[in-house]
Structures are given as structure tokens and as C-alpha cells.
Scaffold this active site. Structure first.
Site, PDB file in Angstrom:
ATOM      1  N   THR A   1       0.704  -1.289  -0.083  1.00 32.35           N
ATOM      2  CA  THR A   1      -0.084   0.141   0.098  1.00 32.35           C
ATOM      3  C   THR A   1       0.839   1.223   0.131  1.00 32.35           C
ATOM      4  O   THR A   1       1.827   1.494   0.904  1.00 32.35           O
ATOM      5  CB  THR A   1      -0.933  -0.093   1.270  1.00 32.35           C
ATOM      6  OG1 THR A   1      -1.631  -1.203   1.403  1.00 32.35           O
ATOM      7  CG2 THR A   1      -1.804   1.230   1.238  1.00 32.35           C
ATOM      8  N   GLU A   2       0.719   2.223  -0.866  1.00 32.96           N
ATOM      9  CA  GLU A   2       1.308   3.343  -1.042  1.00 32.96           C
ATOM     10  C   GLU A   2       2.574   3.151  -1.090  1.00 32.96           C
ATOM     11  O   GLU A   2       3.822   3.950  -0.513  1.00 32.96           O
ATOM     12  CB  GLU A   2       0.884   4.137   0.236  1.00 32.96           C
ATOM     13  CG  GLU A   2      -0.543   4.768   0.077  1.00 32.96           C
ATOM     14  CD  GLU A   2      -1.192   5.494  -0.985  1.00 32.96           C
ATOM     15  OE1 GLU A   2      -0.120   5.944  -1.778  1.00 32.96           O
ATOM     16  OE2 GLU A   2      -2.396   5.850  -0.944  1.00 32.96           O
ATOM     17  N   LEU A   3       3.387   1.995  -1.669  1.00 29.49           N
ATOM     18  CA  LEU A   3       4.962   1.768  -1.723  1.00 29.49           C
ATOM     19  C   LEU A   3       5.705   1.772  -0.228  1.00 29.49           C
ATOM     20  O   LEU A   3       6.480   2.283  -0.098  1.00 29.49           O
ATOM     21  CB  LEU A   3       5.480   2.764  -2.573  1.00 29.49           C
ATOM     22  CG  LEU A   3       5.146   2.707  -4.178  1.00 29.49           C
ATOM     23  CD1 LEU A   3       5.990   3.300  -4.917  1.00 29.49           C
ATOM     24  CD2 LEU A   3       4.781   1.179  -4.301  1.00 29.49           C
TER      25      LEU A   3
ATOM     26  N   TRP B   1       5.480   6.577  -0.634  1.00 32.13           N
ATOM     27  CA  TRP B   1       5.755   7.554  -1.588  1.00 32.13           C
ATOM     28  C   TRP B   1       4.604   8.949  -1.652  1.00 32.13           C
ATOM     29  O   TRP B   1       4.628   9.500  -2.469  1.00 32.13           O
ATOM     30  CB  TRP B   1       5.218   6.950  -3.208  1.00 32.13           C
ATOM     31  CG  TRP B   1       4.107   6.546  -3.502  1.00 32.13           C
ATOM     32  CD1 TRP B   1       2.825   6.503  -2.723  1.00 32.13           C
ATOM     33  CD2 TRP B   1       3.228   5.885  -4.717  1.00 32.13           C
ATOM     34  NE1 TRP B   1       1.880   6.182  -3.297  1.00 32.13           N
ATOM     35  CE2 TRP B   1       2.055   5.724  -4.536  1.00 32.13           C
ATOM     36  CE3 TRP B   1       3.946   5.608  -5.898  1.00 32.13           C
ATOM     37  CZ2 TRP B   1       1.269   5.166  -5.680  1.00 32.13           C
ATOM     38  CZ3 TRP B   1       3.393   5.348  -7.033  1.00 32.13           C
ATOM     39  CH2 TRP B   1       1.785   5.093  -6.942  1.00 32.13           C
TER      40      TRP B   1
END
Lengths: 432, 428
Positions: A145-147, A299
Site C-alpha cells: 500500500t502506497e509503496l 511514496w
């Protein structure tokens, strides 16, 4: 020869409806169907379907030398299924070309990796299973999730059998090092890491239509020129972004689709680049160094950390209170409960509670249904209170023998079963 | 006896307690024989209940001799020309727009529309001072056009109108103090508001205060002669049974409610802290903070910080029926106001059979016996009281029964009779 790895992330939050205090204990439906449906249909029309068509044409016209990868969250797949099944069909077409890789992630775009290893594993497994059912391929590379990534998360992912993982090439992690190589996990070096080149990625994703940017307008020639100026020895350029870049973050009128159409040819023209998927990359290249990430990165925002989801007391409170319920959910193992439990874990709920308004307010206001983070918190906590009441009731009364909910679920399953049977038979008839 | 009464709002267009109180009082007064009321508001919408009195909207009054009046008015009432950011009532919905806008004091001359009428918003908005100013100006015309024996002005927004009317007709003026700026601001008084308040009290022949608490403030802070100030307590409108629909209570736990503007004056932070203390001892309770205001976000953050958000809920601003719905599912009502001139809402709670805890710093505590009274700052006492009521059923049963009885005896007709006595004394 350098490799270009294109990866697109697809996620749409499952928005909660305005859930008031008076609803607690009386109404157990939490989702804003109208908003969710209208956003999904709009996005399908303006982004997913046109962009998928372009990609499909590009793959065909470039004869297997153009490759891309995707990750689609389970929550989004569920919404596509309900509101825009044609999107799933078009992804299936892409999958059939053999040039498209689908990555693994958590089913509900959750932050489970930060809280609970078991829950994390369950979610990853159910997502991979879903991808395999739909697209006929077993994901080999993981995308959190979301890097979000740290040494520990990487180790957990490696233990699940994944050979690679993608994350942010955050400046405070890499320092002087370049993101344009393969790295590996500090705990388990078998897990290879692809680092996002945030400059080149954000040039497209964020800055493409910013007229005050000194490089505006961005053309494919300019982009290839930047690639040409990279160090000769560098191996792989990871261009990772939201798929919504095409048609939503950057509107159709900005020329983003034309940019996409012309990009592969421009890159392939000189013969010094090729497109690869993350799985190809980890097969082809060797890691150049270990990436030490003791504290989690992501990120998001300027900070590239977790502060967008767990940065203030509201978020921490909601997050803690949510996972306090885990034991009850597990011991009940009730279908409807499990579903809501999954959806309540979406990181978006916490993202909407973010109070970092001033620096990154723009990104936070995307798809945000609330007026303020406080509003988001109040609504979420009301829903959570109702969820807890349901858990308590079920635990006390045992599983309800013949509730309407269960009946409906049974019928749903029956319909699905028949549907797949019909499909099978149809195929059989056609092939005969 | 004819009364010319100036108010700021009238049901159904109300945003605070002032409108409710004015309505109740006029309804009570209408039952007195030989007493007619002309009730003036800045803006009449046309859907108000006029059965009990004649309602005059300043926005519907035709203006004659515009230039001359303005000159006369300006020379006599220069104190009204203020250009400061005033926040008189902290009306929750208006508050933000109001604070952010830069519209203050731009127009010195009023514009009349084609029919020679002034336009009013009738709200507590950005142009409040201009509205008060316009209102006073129209008041003199109204005073000329409507025959009357006495003038009655509610709260500081209407004092200038009362003074203007008195100047034209020469009839005695009664000002009714529902709140002072000392209550609203917690001590840091806005000098402009204070000036208007004091001007009104000085010009009045008699001052009506809603409680002894307010009466003392009027005497001590505004330097009024004690013999001039009379306390008349508010009352509460009986609830009709149709209004009370049965609502399903969704939660099993006891519900403790705070209902009101979430501003410093109402002491919301003491409620949050007391909730935390109670939750440490029992889990069988939920707290609800209903309303909105400039301290709402702070309270949300504090509840999260204390880690009680799964038991502490916020509803936002509640309107009309939702207020009764809230009372219906409440087991305790808490009003920890730092300074409350009167406070009608605990009475409404008691009507709905909800035991109440009120602060000693409220006017209503002077007349209630069947309520728990604590100092607003005494979080331990507040927590103790909440715990007692939710834990011991007999206690809550007694409060419900006796409280209902007590509140049913607080009638607006009694308050109206008292006001009538004040009128008679002033006229004679």
C-alpha cells in the site's frame, strides 16, 4: 541497454456514507453507494477504459516489445465488479497479451503491514487469489500500500515467497545512490527491490500540465532526451505512478493520452532501451547494494513517510481502536463481518484524517468526501462503534441461524456458482 | 396597554436561545387581558405565527424623509458607527464565514429599495453593526407609526432600536438582558458591545434580568442602580406529544449528552475530561457532544488524544426534531457552562425525562432543585455526578419524576405576569 519499467497503481477508496450517531446500532450499512458508483463510472469513462485501449493497441502495434505492469486493489476490483464490469473485461484483454504483469498487494489497500503480520498475510493471499482468478497469473512481485516499505516489511514479504518488491526511491534512504539499479532487502537479500525514480515519474504524474513548470510542455522527445542523459552504467528506470494520471490527475485536454500513445515508439526508436516488467527485472539484473530502511517509507507527500496516515492523534486513535477488534473478528469468522472488516482497514479512511493541510493539501483533497479531517474522524469512529456493537452481539448470541443477511449471502453465492457454470458451458459449446 | 417590542429573531427563523425565549414570553403575555404586543424584528419572512401578536418586520417598513433622518440619527447616535469585528453570538453556522469576511463597516449610508424600504438579513452576519444601526433607524419610524404605551427591547442588538423609539415617542423603555458580553466572552469584553449594552441600560427605565447571576453582573459591571433591575426567570414551552415520536435507541449503553454551541462559554472541555474520568471506572456508557462551534475541532482532537473516541461521539449541529431525538436516547444531560445567564436547554431535557447536571454558574441553577449542581471547573464532581446517575437507577428515577414535575410548573404565563407587573410599575 537500459530497461524501462512502467508500473501503474489503481485504487479507488470505498467511501463511507454520512454515518451519524443516531445510526449506531440501528443501521449496519456503511458505504456511500451513490458517490462510489458515480466516481467509478466517471473514472472508467475518462481514464481506465480509454487508457486500457491505448495500451492494448500499443502492445499489439509494438509486437510484444512494449510491456507494462499494474496493481489493482481488491477494494477497487470489488467496485469494478459492481459498477463497471467492462473495466475488468478490458484488463482481462490486456492480461491475455502476455505483456502485462499484475502485482500482489493487500486486498483492501490497508496498513496491516505496520500492525499485524498475520492479518497482512491473510490479505495478501486473498488478493493474489483474486488476481489469479481474474487474470490467470500468479503475482510474483509485491507492491505494498502506497509503496510503504521497511526492512521488516520486506522480510515479511520475502517469507511469503515473493522474489521482488517495489518501493519509493526516497532521497533520505538512497542518499547519493541512484534509484536506477536493483537493490535488495537488508534482512533477507533474496528479496530484490525496484526503486521508483521519483523525478522522472512525477514529471509525468504531477508536473505534466503545470504551465508554470520551466520544462512545460513535456514532449516524448524531451523525456527520451532526459533518459539519454542518465549515467551509462545505470540499468533500470522505474517509472511508477497512479493510473489515474491519465485522464484524471492530468486531464485529457492536456494531451496526456497523446503523450502515452507516442512514448513507446519514441523510447524504442534509438534501440538503446527496452521495456520490462518487474518480474523480468529481477530475473535479469543482480542487486547492486543492500537498501537499509529501518523506518518505514512511502511514496506520499514531501516527507515520504507514514505521516499521511499515522501522523496525528486522530489517526493513531482510529488505527489502534480498529485493530483492537481483530481478535473478535477472527474468532467469529462471519462472512459479512469479514467483508466490512476488510473495507474498514482501507488506508484512505486514515488519509482523510490527515491534518497536514498546508503542504500537500492538493493531493489530500483528491476524491476526499469530507470537509475536514475532524469530520472524517467523527464519521469513521461512529461506523467503528456500530461495527463493535455488531461484534459484541454476535459473540453473545452466537452466530445468527437464519438472518436475512445470511440468506442473501447464500443466494449471492448460488447465483455466482450458476454464473460460472453457465460460462463454462457456453465456452464448451463454442469450442465444440 | 400596548407594548412595542423589539427582538432580533422570531420562530421558526431562530439560531439561538434568544428567539425561543422571546417567543415563549410573548405567547405568555398574549394570555394577559388588555395587553397588545407589536413585535418588531429586522426581517419578517412572512411565515411566522402571528396569532398571538402583530409582527412587524423592519424590512417591510416604508421610510420617509431619508436624508433628514440620517443626519439626525448620526448626530445623536454616533456611538453606533463602529468598524470592528464583532462576534456577538457565535452562531455556529455563520461563525466561519463571518470571521473570514472582510465586509465590515464599508457602507456608511443605507440603500433603500424601490419601495423605500431598507433590506435586512436578520442574521448574525458580517454586517451586524450596520444592521443594528439600520434597525435603530427604522425603529424611530415604526415608533411614530404605531401607537404604544411602553417599549421593550431584547438584548444589546435591539437596545439602539429601543432608544431610538423612545426618543421619538417619549414612552418608557424596558430592556431585557438575556446575556451580557461578560458571559459570551469569558471576561475579555468587546468594548464596542459593552458600550452599546451600557448605553441601553442607562437609557432604560427598568431592566429585566433573566437570573440573579445576570442581575449581579448588571449591577456590578454596568454600574446600574439595584432598584432598577428586576429578575424574571425564563420558562419552557410544553412539548406536545406529537413532537415526541418514539425513537429506537441503537446503543445499549447509557448515553450522556452535552448539547449546545461548542464554545468557551459552554465549557465543553470540562465535559470531555469528565467523560474520560467516568470511562476509567465504567464501560457501560457513551458520551455525545451535540452541536458545533469554534472549539469543536479542539474537542475532537482531545478525545482522540485521551483514547476515548470509541465511546465519545460527535453529531454536529442538531436542528428541530433531532434535538428531541437526542433527548429521547439520553440518560443524562450535562450543561457545564462557564457562564450561563439562564439556560433553557436543561429544562427541555427535563421535559423529556432526562436527569440533568448543571453548573452552579448558570442562571437556571437558581430555580431548579431537582438537578445536580456542580462548579463547572470541578471535573471530579462532574464525573462523580455522571457516574451516580448512570449507575444507580433509583437516583435517576427520582430525578426523572421530580424533575418533570418541577419543570412542568415553570410556565411562561408566570414569567409573563411578572413582566406585566414590571410594565405597570414603570408606567405608573
Amino acid at each position: 541497454m537500459k530497461s524501462i519499467c512502467l508500473y501503474f497503481q489503481i485504487h479507488q477508496p470505498l467511501r463511507l456514507r454520512r454515518y451519524r450517531f443516531f445510526d449506531i446500532g440501528n443501521d449496519h450499512y456503511y458505504y456511500d453507494d451513490f458517490t462510489n458508483e458515480s466516481i467509478i463510472s466517471k473514472m472508467a469513462k475518462e481514464c481506465y477504459l480509454p487508457a486500457n485501449k491505448i495500451l492494448l493497441d500499443l502492445i499489439k502495434s509494438n509486437k510484444q516489445s512494449f510491456k507494462v505492469s499494474f496493481s489493482i486493489t481488491g477494494v477497487t476490483l470489488d467496485q469494478f465488479e459492481s459498477y463497471a464490469p467492462e473495466v475488468i473485461e478490458s484488463f482481462k484483454q490486456l492480461a491475455e497479451t502476455g505483456c502485462v504483469e499484475f502485482l500482489a498487494e493487500t486486498y483492501s489497500h490497508s496498513l496491516a503491514a505496520l500492525k499485524d503480520q498475520d492479518e497482512f498475510k491473510v490479505q495478501v493471499k486473498s488478493h493474489s487469489q483474486r488476481i489469479q482468478e481474474l487474470f490467470g497469473q500468479k503475482p510474483k512481485v509485491f507492491r505494498n500500500t502506497e509503496l510503504i516499505y521497511s526492512d521488516d516489511i520486506g522480510a515479511a514479504v520475502a517469507s511469503l515467497g515473493y522474489k521482488g518488491m517495489i518501493t519509493e526511491g526516497a532521497k533520505h534512504i538512497l542518499g547519493w545512490k541512484s534509484p536506477n539499479y536493483l537493490y535488495c532487502n537488508a534482512v533477507n537479500p533474496k528479496l530484490k527491490l525496484l526503486m521508483r525514480n521519483y523525478t522522472l515519474s512525477d514529471d509525468i504524474a504531477f508536473r505534466f500540465s503545470v504551465q508554470s513548470w520551466n520544462e512545460w510542455p513535456l514532449t516524448t522527445e524531451k523525456f527520451v532526451n532526459w533518459l539519454d542523459h542518465l549515467d551509462e552504467k545505470e540499468e533500470i528506470v522505474n517509472v511508477f505512478m497512479d493510473y489515474e494520471t491519465f485522464g484524471e490527475h492530468q486531464k485529457k485536454e492536456s494531451g496526456i493520452f497523446e503523450f502515452l500513445i507516442n512514448l513507446p515508439a519514441a523510447i524504442l526508436k534509438s534501440g538503446s532501451y527496452k521495456f520490462i516488467t518487474p518480474s523480468d527485472a529481477i530475473k535479469e539484473y543482480q542487486p547492486i547494494a543492500v537498501a537499509h530502511v529501518p523506518h518505514a517509507i512511502s511514496w506520499a507527500d514531501e516527507e515520504r513517510d507514514l505521516s499521511a496516515w499515522l501522523g496525528n492523534s486522530l489517526q493513531n486513535e482510529a488505527f489502534t481502536k480498529l485493530y483492537e477488534l481483530k481478535k473478535d473478528v477472527e474468532s467469529l469468522n462471519h462472512e459479512r463481518i469479514n467483508k466490512d472488516w476488510n473495507y474498514l482497514q482501507c488506508s484512505d479512511h486514515f488519509y482523510f484524517m490527515c491534518t497536514k493541510f498546508f503542504s500537500d493539501g492538493d493531493m489530500h483533497s483528491y476524491f476526499n468526501p469530507y470537509n475536514s479531517p475532524y469530520d472524517a474522524f467523527i464519521n469513521y469512529m461512529n461506523v467503528l462503534s456500530d461495527f463493535k456493537i455488531r461484534l459484541d452481539e454476535l459473540r453473545e448470541n452466537g452466530k445468527p441461524a437464519l438472518s436475512i443477511e445470511n440468506e442473501l449471502l447464500k443466494k449471492d453465492r448460488l447465483i455466482k456458482k450458476y454464473e460460472t457454470e453457465i460460462k463454462k458451458l457456453k465456452k464448451k459449446i463454442l469450442s465444440d | 396597554m400596548k407594548v412595542l417590542m423589539f427582538g432580533w429573531e422570531f420562530p421558526p427563523h431562530i439560531s439561538g436561545g434568544l428567539g425561543t425565549a422571546c417567543y415563549g414570553l410573548t405567547k405568555g403575555l398574549s394570555k394577559i387581558d388588555d395587553l397588545d404586543i407589536i413585535f418588531v424584528v429586522p426581517k419578517a419572512y412572512g411565515d411566522e405565527d402571528e396569532s398571538k401578536m402583530k409582527l412587524v418586520g423592519a424590512n417591510n417598513t416604508h421610510i420617509k424623509q431619508i436624508q433628514e433622518h440620517i443626519r439626525k440619527f448620526k448626530s445623536k447616535h454616533t456611538y453606533l458607527e463602529v468598524e470592528s469585528e464583532l462576534i456577538p453570538y457565535n452562531d455556529p453556522d455563520e461563525y466561519y464565514t463571518f470571521r473570514n469576511s472582510k465586509l465590515f463597516g464599508k457602507n456608511k449610508l443605507f440603500k433603500v429599495n424601490s419601495e423605500g424600504k431598507l433590506e435586512f438579513t436578520g442574521k448574525y452576519g458580517a454586517n451586524l453593526i450596520e444592521e443594528i444601526y439600520k434597525y435603530a433607524y427604522v425603529a424611530s419610524t415604526i415608533s411614530m407609526d404605531n401607537e404604544h404605551d411602553i417599549i421593550h427591547a431584547h438584548d444589546w442588538l435591539c437596545y439602539p432600536a429601543g432608544i431610538a423609539a423612545k426618543e421619538v415617542s417619549g414612552k418608557p423603555l424596558v430592556v431585557h438582558v438575556h446575556a451580557t458580553d461578560f458571559d459570551r466572552s469569558g471576561g475579555s469584553v468587546n468594548p464596542k458591545v459593552f458600550e452599546i449594552e451600557k448605553m441601553g441600560m442607562d437609557a432604560a427605565d427598568k431592566i429585566i434580568a433573566v437570573s440573579n447571576l445576570t442581575r449581579n453582573i448588571i449591577i456590578e459591571k454596568y454600574g446600574q442602580d439595584p432598584s432598577k433591575v428586576e429578575t424574571v426567570y425564563n420558562a419552557v414551552e410544553p412539548v406536545s406529544f406529537e413532537q415526541k415520536q418514539a425513537n429506537k435507541k441503537g446503543v445499549k449503553e447509557k448515553v450522556v449528552t452535552f448539547l449546545g454551541r461548542i464554545t468557551m462559554q459552554k465549557g465543553p472541555e470540562y465535559f470531555v475530561e469528565a467523560a474520560n474520568a467516568v470511562l476509567k471506572r465504567t464501560n457501560n456508557v457513551r458520551f455525545v457532544m451535540a452541536g458545533s462551534g469554534d472549539m469543536l475541532e479542539k474537542m475532537v482532537a482531545r478525545a482522540a488524544q485521551l483514547g476515548i473516541s470509541d465511546r465519545f461521539h460527535f453529531t454536529g449541529f442538531l436542528k428541530g426534531d433531532d434535538v428531541f431525538k437526542m433527548f429521547e436516547i439520553s440518560d443524562v444531560y450535562v450543561m457545564p457552562s462557564v457562564s450561563e445567564p439562564f439556560g433553557i436547554s436543561p429544562l427541555e431535557a427535563m421535559q423529556s425525562n432526562v436527569p440533568v447536571i448543571i453548573s452552579k454558574q448558570s442562571g437556571v441553577s437558581e430555580i431548579l432543585t431537582h438537578a445536580i449542581k456542580v462548579d463547572y471547573w470541578d471535573i471530579d464532581a462532574l464525573a462523580d455526578a455522571i457516574y451516580g446517575i448512570i449507575k444507580y437507577d433509583s437516583l435517576s428515577r427520582v430525578f426523572k419524576e421530580k424533575g418533570k414535575e418541577e419543570v412542568d410548573n415553570l410556565k411562561w404565563t408566570n414569567a409573563a405576569r411578572h413582566v406585566h407587573q414590571v410594565y405597570s410599575a414603570v408606567i405608573n
